[in-house]
Scaffold this motif. Structure first.
Motif, mmCIF file in Angstrom:
data_model
loop_
_atom_site.group_PDB
_atom_site.id
_atom_site.type_symbol
_atom_site.label_atom_id
_atom_site.label_comp_id
_atom_site.label_asym_id
_atom_site.label_seq_id
_atom_site.Cartn_x
_atom_site.Cartn_y
_atom_site.Cartn_z
ATOM 1 N N GLU A 13 46.756 -51.228 -33.635
ATOM 2 C CA GLU A 13 46.305 -52.394 -34.398
ATOM 3 C C GLU A 13 45.950 -53.553 -33.471
ATOM 4 N N ALA A 14 46.653 -53.656 -32.332
ATOM 5 C CA ALA A 14 46.403 -54.757 -31.405
ATOM 6 C C ALA A 14 45.013 -54.687 -30.780
ATOM 7 N N SER A 15 44.372 -53.529 -30.781
ATOM 8 C CA SER A 15 43.046 -53.374 -30.182
ATOM 9 C C SER A 15 41.923 -53.717 -31.149
ATOM 10 N N LEU A 16 42.255 -54.043 -32.391
ATOM 11 C CA LEU A 16 41.218 -54.280 -33.392
ATOM 12 C C LEU A 16 40.331 -55.454 -33.016
ATOM 13 N N GLY A 17 40.928 -56.543 -32.513
ATOM 14 C CA GLY A 17 40.138 -57.717 -32.147
ATOM 15 C C GLY A 17 39.119 -57.413 -31.070
ATOM 16 N N ALA A 18 39.528 -56.673 -30.034
ATOM 17 C CA ALA A 18 38.606 -56.333 -28.951
ATOM 18 C C ALA A 18 37.488 -55.426 -29.449
ATOM 19 N N ILE A 19 37.784 -54.527 -30.382
ATOM 20 C CA ILE A 19 36.757 -53.623 -30.917
ATOM 21 C C ILE A 19 35.733 -54.408 -31.730
ATOM 22 N N ILE A 20 36.213 -55.310 -32.584
ATOM 23 C CA ILE A 20 35.289 -56.111 -33.399
ATOM 24 C C ILE A 20 34.403 -56.973 -32.512
ATOM 25 N N LYS A 21 34.987 -57.586 -31.484
ATOM 26 C CA LYS A 21 34.205 -58.413 -30.565
ATOM 27 C C LYS A 21 33.159 -57.594 -29.834
ATOM 28 N N THR B 8 35.047 -51.670 -15.706
ATOM 29 C CA THR B 8 34.738 -51.325 -17.091
ATOM 30 C C THR B 8 36.033 -51.127 -17.861
ATOM 31 N N VAL B 9 36.119 -51.782 -19.003
ATOM 32 C CA VAL B 9 37.318 -51.710 -19.838
ATOM 33 C C VAL B 9 37.135 -50.594 -20.858
ATOM 34 N N TYR B 10 38.030 -49.616 -20.824
ATOM 35 C CA TYR B 10 37.993 -48.487 -21.753
ATOM 36 C C TYR B 10 39.212 -48.531 -22.668
ATOM 37 N N LEU B 11 39.024 -48.017 -23.870
ATOM 38 C CA LEU B 11 40.130 -47.806 -24.803
ATOM 39 C C LEU B 11 40.346 -46.302 -24.924
ATOM 40 N N ASN B 12 41.531 -45.846 -24.551
ATOM 41 C CA ASN B 12 41.842 -44.419 -24.554
ATOM 42 C C ASN B 12 42.603 -44.048 -25.815
ATOM 43 N N ALA B 13 42.315 -42.855 -26.325
ATOM 44 C CA ALA B 13 42.987 -42.378 -27.532
ATOM 45 C C ALA B 13 42.908 -40.855 -27.566
ATOM 46 N N THR C 183 48.748 -58.242 -14.767
ATOM 47 C CA THR C 183 47.743 -57.182 -14.720
ATOM 48 C C THR C 183 46.803 -57.261 -15.914
ATOM 49 N N GLY C 184 45.627 -56.654 -15.725
ATOM 50 C CA GLY C 184 44.624 -56.548 -16.769
ATOM 51 C C GLY C 184 44.344 -55.100 -17.096
ATOM 52 N N PRO C 185 43.104 -54.764 -17.393
ATOM 53 C CA PRO C 185 42.768 -53.380 -17.748
ATOM 54 C C PRO C 185 42.856 -52.443 -16.559
ATOM 55 N N THR C 186 42.938 -51.164 -16.848
ATOM 56 C CA THR C 186 43.006 -50.114 -15.845
ATOM 57 C C THR C 186 41.796 -49.209 -15.970
ATOM 58 N N GLU C 187 41.205 -48.846 -14.833
ATOM 59 C CA GLU C 187 40.094 -47.905 -14.806
ATOM 60 C C GLU C 187 40.321 -46.915 -13.673
ATOM 61 N N ASN D 219 40.529 -35.949 -25.604
ATOM 62 C CA ASN D 219 40.845 -37.292 -25.152
ATOM 63 C C ASN D 219 39.591 -38.155 -25.271
ATOM 64 N N ILE D 220 39.748 -39.328 -25.850
ATOM 65 C CA ILE D 220 38.627 -40.223 -26.112
ATOM 66 C C ILE D 220 38.701 -41.418 -25.166
ATOM 67 N N ARG D 221 37.536 -41.767 -24.588
ATOM 68 C CA ARG D 221 37.395 -42.996 -23.807
ATOM 69 C C ARG D 221 36.256 -43.800 -24.419
ATOM 70 N N MET D 222 36.599 -44.923 -25.008
ATOM 71 C CA MET D 222 35.596 -45.768 -25.651
ATOM 72 C C MET D 222 35.394 -47.029 -24.807
ATOM 73 N N LYS D 223 34.160 -47.262 -24.392
ATOM 74 C CA LYS D 223 33.844 -48.407 -23.547
ATOM 75 C C LYS D 223 33.783 -49.666 -24.396
ATOM 76 N N LEU D 224 34.573 -50.688 -24.003
ATOM 77 C CA LEU D 224 34.581 -51.952 -24.724
ATOM 78 C C LEU D 224 33.724 -53.009 -24.049
ATOM 79 N N GLU D 225 33.900 -53.175 -22.735
ATOM 80 C CA GLU D 225 33.147 -54.187 -22.009
ATOM 81 C C GLU D 225 33.231 -53.906 -20.520
ATOM 82 N N THR D 226 32.431 -54.676 -19.734
ATOM 83 C CA THR D 226 32.473 -54.622 -18.279
ATOM 84 C C THR D 226 32.795 -56.010 -17.757
#
Length: 436
Positions: free
Chosen positions: A250-258, A81-86, A362-366, A318-325
């Protein structure tokens, strides 16, 4: 008879003595050179497992000649699962500073600090007597002007009847009509004064504009309050639901919109400051309409029902927002990933129990796993512990996690130090001692 002369000793030849000393010195030098040559030949021909005193560049072993103990784990194929942390700030859904809308003395306070209130609940009372006096005055003026208007209307009816009989001039009727309209305006203005006095009297009762929790009281009873007070009387915050505002690159905007287009509302988790306890679950509510050019980030807002009141206004979370699996990705422990001038790499364990440096993408980290998109296959062994002493081609021996790295088991069940002492190097040392 003549006395014979005393016997004379032959002088010792100095040349013969010097020749003897020189021969012994040459013999001693030859013996020393031979001993040094023998030791050099011995150390050059013994193997690293025999206790060589120098590190072998070919096998990459230490001073003891033993393989390096490491812990290795295989790369696995899994769903990640790909998360965006903030880092976000909790904000109340609604916040209202309760201020007095009239000037006067605060007479009573009806709330307790920290109390939950509903919209319309009475919070405080300003002395209403001045406003009651103003209301009485306005009502008196209204009654006066209403009486004048009624009298003017009666006179107008009489003048119109006389005009029909040609008893008075038409100008007199027109003047009376204007007087009636004047009194009608006065009555309307008086009615406005009455309504204003009633409104001021209503404002003397301070009620809650929203439902929520009241904070600390800012003014005590007996003090004068006014419409210009900055702090107000109390602040009310609505805690259910609760919002969290957090910036993302800003680089994460595309993944969020998708992700929003394909998956609907994105799940969002709020964790405590230490990132160990999950506080609440929510969903992405909206994004800001512009990117902050000074920081290169975009603000997002997530909403949480906060039924357990775990979120508090202005709290950092701390925020973890799920983008995709991602399905069927190759993953390795994050401890195996190394970073250097050449980029990301791992130490791959080869079948001959040596390691080789392998560059990876490497890709995403979980959690404690990181995805590898290029460079490894599922099942490849990578070193996760003990990488400090590794180089290309280093001989290794695998130990269990948490095991002792200083004394590992050799192929015959003995410790590395025991093997070194009982090998050919140990026998050679005993032989030299016997010769000495």
């Amino acid at each position: 008879m003549a006395t014979p002369p005393p016997p004379q000793h032959e002088p010792t030849s100095t040349s013969s003595l010097s020749k003897s000393d020189s021969g012994r010195k040459k013999l001693l030098a030859v013996l020393v050179i031979a001993a040094i040559a023998g030791l050099g030949w011995h150390f050059m021909h013994q193997s690293p497992a025999d206790g060589a005193g120098y590190q072998s560049g070919r096998h990459g072993m230490g001073k003891t000649g033993a393989p390096q103990p490491v812990t290795a784990k295989p790369a696995v194929k899994t769903d990640m699962t790909v998360y965006l942390n903030a880092l976000g700030t909790v904000t109340a859904n609604y916040t209202a500073t309760v201020r007095s809308l009239v000037n006067g003395q605060l007479e009573k306070v009806y709330f307790h600090e920290g109390q939950q209130v509903k919209a319309g609940d009475l919070l405080a009372q300003v002395d209403p007597r001045p406003f009651q006096v103003l209301l009485t005055q306005a009502e008196g003026q209204l009654a006066k002007d209403q009486a004048l208007l009624k009298n003017a209307q009666i006179d107008l009816l009489r003048y119109k009847a006389l005009l029909a009989q040609n008893s008075i001039a038409e100008q007199q009727v027109a003047t009376q009509e204007a007087l009636v309209r004047q009194y009608q305006g006065s009555v309307k203005a008086d009615q406005g004064q009455v309504d204003s006095a009633k409104l001021q009297l209503t404002y003397s009762r301070i009620t809650a504009p929203i439902s929520g929790r009241v904070g600390l009281r800012q003014v005590d009873p007996g003090n004068n309050v006014s419409t210009g007070d900055t702090n107000g009387i109390v602040v009310i915050t609505q805690e259910q639901p609760m919002n969290v505002v957090y910036p993302v690159p800003e680089a994460s905007l595309g993944a969020i919109i998708k992700a929003r287009r394909t998956g609907g509302p994105l799940p969002v988790e709020a964790w405590d400051r230490e990132n160990t306890v999950k506080l609440a679950d929510g969903k992405l509510l909206t994004t800001d309409n512009l990117i902050d050019t000074t920081t290169g980030t975009l603000k997002l807002k997530a909403q949480f029902q906060n039924t357990e009141n775990a979120l508090f206004p202005n709290q950092f979370v701390n925020i973890r927002m799920k983008l995709e699996t991602q399905q069927g990705v190759t993953a390795i422990p994050t401890a195996a990933l190394q970073r250097g001038k050449q980029g990301n790499f791992v130490y791959l364990v080869k079948p001959d129990q040596t390691v080789t440096l392998r560059k990876v993408t490497t890709g995403p980290t979980e959690g404690d796993q990181v995805a590898v998109t290029d460079g490894l296959q599922p099942g490849d062994l990578v070193v996760v512990d003990g990488v400090d002493q590794l180089r290309e081609g280093t001989k290794i021996v695998q130990v269990k996690p948490g095991g002792s790295g200083g004394k590992h088991k050799g192929p015959h069940g003995k410790g590395a130090s025991d093997n070194a002492a009982s090998g050919p190097a140990g026998e050679a040392s005993k032989h030299h001692k016997g010769q000495a």
